[in-house]
Design a protein around this motif. Structure first.
Motif, PDB file in Angstrom:
ATOM      1  N   ASP A 112       0.956  -1.293  -0.325  1.00 55.59           N
ATOM      2  CA  ASP A 112      -0.198   0.106  -0.606  1.00 55.59           C
ATOM      3  C   ASP A 112       0.984   1.365   0.600  1.00 55.59           C
ATOM      4  OD1 ASP A 112      -2.449   1.517  -0.196  1.00 55.59           O
ATOM      5  OD2 ASP A 112      -3.419   0.547   1.818  1.00 55.59           O
ATOM      6  N   TYR A 113       0.495   2.252  -0.042  1.00 55.42           N
ATOM      7  CA  TYR A 113       1.150   3.501  -0.517  1.00 55.42           C
ATOM      8  C   TYR A 113       1.270   3.562   0.733  1.00 55.42           C
ATOM      9  CZ  TYR A 113       1.231   6.122  -4.363  1.00 55.42           C
ATOM     10  OH  TYR A 113       1.300   6.328  -6.432  1.00 55.42           O
TER      11      TYR A 113
ATOM     12  N   TYR B  46       0.729   4.237   6.918  1.00 53.25           N
ATOM     13  CA  TYR B  46       0.335   4.226   5.661  1.00 53.25           C
ATOM     14  C   TYR B  46      -0.460   5.868   5.348  1.00 53.25           C
ATOM     15  CZ  TYR B  46      -2.056  -0.660   6.201  1.00 53.25           C
ATOM     16  OH  TYR B  46      -1.605  -1.852   5.929  1.00 53.25           O
ATOM     17  N   VAL B  47      -0.556   6.234   4.171  1.00 56.44           N
ATOM     18  CA  VAL B  47      -1.454   7.405   3.727  1.00 56.44           C
ATOM     19  C   VAL B  47      -2.469   7.795   3.957  1.00 56.44           C
ATOM     20  CG1 VAL B  47      -1.376   8.834   1.389  1.00 56.44           C
ATOM     21  CG2 VAL B  47       0.818   7.793   1.713  1.00 56.44           C
ATOM     22  N   ARG B  48      -3.137   6.108   3.438  1.00 55.47           N
ATOM     23  CA  ARG B  48      -4.538   6.558   4.436  1.00 55.47           C
ATOM     24  C   ARG B  48      -4.513   7.441   5.629  1.00 55.47           C
ATOM     25  NH1 ARG B  48      -6.131   1.037   5.392  1.00 55.47           N
ATOM     26  NH2 ARG B  48      -4.401   0.323   4.667  1.00 55.47           N
ATOM     27  N   ARG B  49      -3.703   6.484   6.339  1.00 52.31           N
ATOM     28  CA  ARG B  49      -3.915   7.402   7.806  1.00 52.31           C
ATOM     29  C   ARG B  49      -3.414   8.167   8.632  1.00 52.31           C
ATOM     30  NH1 ARG B  49      -4.114   4.650  13.186  1.00 52.31           N
ATOM     31  NH2 ARG B  49      -4.344   7.082  14.087  1.00 52.31           N
TER      32      ARG B  49
ATOM     33  N   GLU C 115      -4.425  10.486   6.050  1.00 50.61           N
ATOM     34  CA  GLU C 115      -5.122  11.594   5.581  1.00 50.61           C
ATOM     35  C   GLU C 115      -6.170  11.555   6.918  1.00 50.61           C
ATOM     36  OE1 GLU C 115      -5.398   9.871   0.303  1.00 50.61           O
ATOM     37  OE2 GLU C 115      -6.417   9.174   2.087  1.00 50.61           O
ATOM     38  N   ARG C 116      -6.553  10.716   7.318  1.00 46.42           N
ATOM     39  CA  ARG C 116      -7.816  10.586   8.362  1.00 46.42           C
ATOM     40  C   ARG C 116      -6.696  11.361   9.915  1.00 46.42           C
ATOM     41  NH1 ARG C 116      -7.885   5.180  11.742  1.00 46.42           N
ATOM     42  NH2 ARG C 116      -8.340   6.135  12.696  1.00 46.42           N
TER      43      ARG C 116
ATOM     44  N   VAL D  40      -1.041  14.032   0.388  1.00 49.05           N
ATOM     45  CA  VAL D  40      -2.245  14.021   0.455  1.00 49.05           C
ATOM     46  C   VAL D  40      -2.999  15.111   0.021  1.00 49.05           C
ATOM     47  CG1 VAL D  40      -4.384  14.477   3.042  1.00 49.05           C
ATOM     48  CG2 VAL D  40      -2.042  12.958   3.260  1.00 49.05           C
TER      49      VAL D  40
ATOM     50  N   VAL E 290      -2.499  11.207  -5.175  1.00 51.25           N
ATOM     51  CA  VAL E 290      -1.594  11.135  -3.978  1.00 51.25           C
ATOM     52  C   VAL E 290      -0.321  10.390  -4.631  1.00 51.25           C
ATOM     53  CG1 VAL E 290      -1.168   9.634  -1.905  1.00 51.25           C
ATOM     54  CG2 VAL E 290      -2.552  10.893  -2.246  1.00 51.25           C
TER      55      VAL E 290
END
Length: 248
Positions: free
Chosen positions: A155-156, A179-182, A184-185, A209, A217
């Motif tokens: 994952d990113y 994580y990039v998605r973290r 983002e959160r 982000v 991203v």
């Protein structure tokens, strides 16, 4: 009224930059504590690999076991001179992972098993990779990414690594993966509050982000256009927040 709106949005952009700085300051503080513990525990001639593993496991696993942890991976990559081996030694643990081709889904921290990744080109020369080579050459903490992690998370991610040194000699690097998605959160609420599209970019302009659905991203961002566009550096990081032009 228009001037008031511009001022408010400038304050909100500054607030978003402060949130970025605070998050990465927290990560660097974590690394500094682990670095100091490794330096305090090791002898003048280094440590056997098994002792390195035991020490690092005690340091990093509690952070990976936190409720809703920010980190997806953490550990210490020891230089050959530190352990007496021929190559880098990975004392690295992974947090609970979502389903992926390498590990499946996991619910507890697990040790990174390099033997199971032996097919990957990624393993040819770790010492040339950015997260190791730049802290080694600059003697400073470095942030790598975003990039797709083919070794662990599939994952990113963003990797933050800091050199562990004694008397000018590199013992290895201590690091964390997020994580990039973290990210983002953690960062999107403050970025969305700016009230116009905003992107967070690294020192090369690569997007980490984004609140702009047309900017993804990993893209390389173009410079914003218009006099009312904004660029703000995030103190203590190499990052910038780039905001679209203010409405007239």
């Amino acid at each position: 009224m228009a001037e008031t709106l511009v001022a408010e949005r400038s304050e909100q952009l500054a607030g978003a930059a402060e949130r970025v700085s605070a998050l990465f300051a927290q990560l660097q503080e974590q690394l500094a504590g682990w670095r100091d513990a490794i330096l305090a525990d090791q002898g003048a001639e280094g440590m056997p690999a098994a002792e390195v593993d035991d020490l690092v496991e005690r340091l990093v696993v509690p952070a990976l076991r936190e409720d809703d942890p920010v980190l997806v991976g953490a550990g210490f990559v020891a230089a050959p001179e530190f352990t007496g081996r021929d190559d880098l030694h990975f004392a690295w643990w992974l947090g609970p992972l979502d389903e992926n081709p390498l590990t499946g889904a996991t619910t507890e921290p697990s040790r990174l098993d390099l033997a199971s990744r032996s097919y990957s080109d990624y393993l040819r020369d770790f010492r040339s990779l950015e997260w190791y080579s730049i802290p080694r050459s600059t003697h400073r903490t470095h942030i790598t990414g975003p990039y797709v992690d083919h070794l662990c998370a599939c994952d990113y991610i963003v990797t933050v690594t800091s050199p562990v040194e004694r008397d000018g000699r590199l013992l290895g690097v201590v690091g964390v993966d997020v994580y990039v998605r973290r990210l983002e959160r953690e960062l999107l609420p403050a970025m969305l509050a700016v009230g116009r599209p905003v992107i967070l970019v690294n020192e090369w302009g690569r997007v980490m982000v984004s609140t702009d659905p047309s900017v993804l991203v990993g893209d390389v961002a173009e410079a914003p256009e218009g006099e009312r566009a904004g660029v703000l550096r995030c103190e203590g990081t190499p990052f910038r927040l780039v905001a679209a032009a203010q409405p007239s």
